[in-house]
Write an enzyme that holds these catalytic residues in place. Structure first.
Site, short mmCIF file in Angstrom:
data_model
loop_
_atom_site.label_atom_id
_atom_site.label_comp_id
_atom_site.label_asym_id
_atom_site.label_seq_id
_atom_site.Cartn_x
_atom_site.Cartn_y
_atom_site.Cartn_z
N LYS A 263 3.03 4.09 -3.31
CA LYS A 263 3.73 4.76 -4.35
C LYS A 263 4.97 5.65 -3.72
O LYS A 263 5.91 5.78 -4.31
CB LYS A 263 2.97 5.27 -5.16
N ARG B 222 -9.38 -17.97 -12.43
CA ARG B 222 -10.39 -18.89 -12.86
C ARG B 222 -10.46 -18.70 -14.49
O ARG B 222 -10.11 -17.67 -15.06
CB ARG B 222 -11.79 -17.93 -12.42
N VAL C 3 4.13 2.85 -10.19
CA VAL C 3 3.95 4.03 -9.74
C VAL C 3 3.30 4.81 -11.10
O VAL C 3 4.43 5.05 -12.15
CB VAL C 3 5.28 4.85 -9.18
N GLY D 28 -16.86 5.05 -13.28
CA GLY D 28 -15.98 3.77 -13.54
C GLY D 28 -14.72 4.58 -13.13
O GLY D 28 -13.64 3.85 -13.31
N GLY E 269 -1.22 -17.19 -16.19
CA GLY E 269 -1.72 -17.87 -15.04
C GLY E 269 -3.09 -16.68 -14.60
O GLY E 269 -3.06 -15.88 -14.35
N ASP F 108 -2.94 3.61 -1.47
CA ASP F 108 -2.34 3.54 -2.64
C ASP F 108 -1.35 4.54 -3.03
O ASP F 108 -0.09 4.12 -3.47
CB ASP F 108 -3.55 3.57 -3.84
N GLY G 296 1.40 4.67 -13.63
CA GLY G 296 0.88 4.32 -14.87
C GLY G 296 1.67 4.38 -16.07
O GLY G 296 3.01 3.81 -15.80
#
Ligand code: HSE
Length: 450
Positions: A222, A64, A149, A204, A61, A218, A151
């Site tokens: 967690k 776009r 939490v 990044g 799902g 964030d 990664g």
């Protein structure tokens, strides 16, 4: 001599012919979702062997339809996510859309028809986890969330399963890679927050809109998830006291260095001691920058890495460390959960649900006890130190160390306190600001991790 069978012979018996596959719907195909899809397809044979049943990805799902998703059959994509998740033949749903809605409704729809769910959605779990857990319980389905939490770091399962027989007393985490990257760079280069954030964005490591990370939202989500699990209670994101790192200055970091500390954004979850005077044990859950000794295991967590430091009554101190974000590490945690819930399906079993029997009250920040580091610009004349010490004494805040840097007009006092309540410290700072001898209170920061 016994000969070792070839690898294929060591695999579990394949499902009997005619056994239907376990059908998987993936909701979301961003950085994490696309990596989950890629690994699901590339490692299909091994995953099937580990589960003992074929996993079939039946749909993805997306918001776009795009053409730039190489390696994934374009026929799998659909924008009708509601229809995908409502399919009665879907056994397992992976939600990596994030945010509250439509993720909550989609997960509830999936659980409603008995599908098990794997999600990485920390914001939703922190805001309304109890609704999701209740729906999973009602449907006798699994709800797993290792990727929510830190990664790739296994921390949910250790808290939920490995340490469930122990009493966890504290969980302290560096659970946001963006802020750790920024603070680490400020520490290494002596740079200010704003310029380091810009560098992190250029590289990044920080989003164009960094609010969720740098303001601590964030990490607070967690922290709520970790505290709920560790203390068998229900803590929501709204219960978490939160301060971000936007006010941390290069002089805070230099001051930390002078007392042998480093500044980290910490998510701190603590269970009150049974010896405390309060009738019932409470939990405190907070996210804020703090100075920690450079000898503390969390001090050496550099760059965008995450770590969670757990203290428990029997096991003692444990540290979990690794990459806390990114497509590939987060996909590893998602697939670990997927294999687990698929194995449960094959055996007709369900994993552990929510454990919130303890229903512990959450302590307000004003009552939380910790040490503080204060920097004051002061008049360098006789009696100033006495008047400042008097203010601390009036508020019952005990001073551990005092140091003067500079002299004359540039005199600075650096004070580290013993443990004091947040309320007492705030009142002390308010009174110091009213003293003629104090030109400015330049920095107030908690000191953690003795
Ligand atoms: N933005 C987060 C971080 C990763 O910087 O650690 C997702 O929670």
């Amino acid at each position: 001599m016994t000969s070792v069978p070839p690898e294929a012979d060591l695999r579990p018996d394949p499902a009997p012919a005619g056994t239907p596959p376990l059908r998987v719907a993936l909701l979301g195909c961003g950085v994490v979702g696309s990596e989950v899809a890629r690994l699901l397809l590339a490692q299909s044979a091994d995953l099937d062997a580990r589960i003992g049943r074929h996993l079939e990805l039946v749909g993805i799902g997306v918001r776009r339809l795009r053409r730039d998703r190489p390696g994934i059959d374009p026929a799998l994509f659909t924008t009708d996510v509601e229809a995908l998740v409502s399919r009665a033949d879907v056994d397992l749903v992976i939600e990596v859309i994030g945010g509250i809605e439509p993720a909550r409704s989609l997960i509830l729809t999936a659980l409603g028809h008995g599908a098990s769910v794997v999600t990485a959605n920390k914001a939703l779990l922190a805001a309304d986890g109890s609704t999701l857990f209740a729906a999973a319980e009602k449907a006798s389905a699994d709800l797993y969330y290792e990727a929510a939490v830190a990664g790739a770091i296994p921390i949910i399962r250790p808290l939920r399963e490995s340490l469930v027989g122990d009493e966890i007393t504290s969980v302290i985490g560096i659970v946001n890679g963006t802020t750790n990257f920024i603070l680490d760079k400020m520490d290494a280069e002596g740079a200010g927050f704003a310029e380091t954030l810009t560098q992190a964005q250029d590289l990044g490591y920080a989003e164009a809109d960094p609010t969720a990370d740098v303001e601590g939202f964030d990490a607070a989500a967690k922290a709520a998830i970790l505290a709920s699990l560790a203390f068998h209670t229900r803590v929501t994101g709204a219960d978490v006291y939160r301060e971000g790192i936007t006010e941390v200055t290069s002089s805070d970091i230099a001051s930390a260095r002078e007392i042998g500390c480093v500044v980290k954004l910490l998510a701190i979850c603590q269970l009150s001691s049974p010896d405390d005077a309060a009738a019932e044990r409470t939990v405190s859950v907070r996210v804020h920058p703090a100075m920690i000794p450079r000898s503390h295991p969390l001090a050496s967590v550099g760059g965008a890495y995450n770590a969670v430091f757990v203290e428990s009554r029997s096991a003692g101190r444990l540290m979990f460390y690794g990459p806390g974000a990114g497509g590939s590490p987060t996909a590893s945690a998602v697939l670990g959960d997927l294999v687990t819930v698929a194995r449960n399906r094959v055996r007709g079993a369900v994993g552990p649900g929510e454990s919130s029997y303890a229903a512990r009250p959450v302590t307000q920040i004003g009552s939380v006890l910790t040490r503080y580091h204060l920097s004051l610009e002061v008049a360098d004349v006789a009696g100033v130190l006495a008047s400042i010490a008097q203010v601390f004494a009036e508020h019952d805040v005990s001073i551990q160390t005092v140091r003067q840097n500079g002299r004359g007009a540039g005199a600075q006092l650096v004070i580290v306190t013993h443990r004091a309540s947040d309320a007492a410290l705030s009142a002390t700072v308010e009174s110091l600001r009213g003293l003629d001898a104090v030109r400015e209170v330049t920095s107030v920061m908690r000191v953690e991790g003795e």
